[in-house]
Design a protein around this motif. Structure first.
Motif: not given
Length: 122
Positions: A81-107
């Protein structure tokens, strides 16, 4: 983040305790609140270890954008698969994560794509 994607286990401090994840795949959308729920969401789709053979990381004013290709084995099948992650980071680590995935491709889907499309770049 790559370690988390490859192992399913987040390194200490990667995520804020109350991290929010908004995950979009081709025909569905899921959300998780907190590290345990985010890890469970990840493992539901990628239960075993995998690898990230290619990635690109771009910093943003509030965190980063990460583009990856992933490969893993599950139930005797090879997946991609291919994915895109957009992360907002604060003092304690990633606070917000948006993930966009192409879907899983089998063989079979990977082979079908390779037979129909010649990519200019990997």
């Amino acid at each position: 983040m790559i370690t988390f994607l490859e192992t399913g286990r987040p390194p200490q401090g990667l995520f804020a305790p109350d991290v929010f994840c908004d995950f979009t795949m081709p025909r569905w959308r899921l959300q998780a609140l907190g590290v345990p729920d985010l890890v469970a969401l990840r493992l539901a789709g990628h239960p075993g270890p995998g690898r990230v053979p290619r990635h690109r990381l771009d910093p943003t004013p509030t965190g980063f954008v990460l583009e990856v290709e992933e490969q893993w084995e599950q139930d005797g099948e090879h997946w991609y698969c291919r994915e895109l992650f957009r992360a907002d980071v604060g003092a304690e680590g990633i606070e917000r994560l948006s993930v966009y995935c192409t879907g899983d491709w089998d063989r079979a889907r990977v082979a079908e794509h390779a037979a129909e499309v010649t990519l200019i770049r990997p």
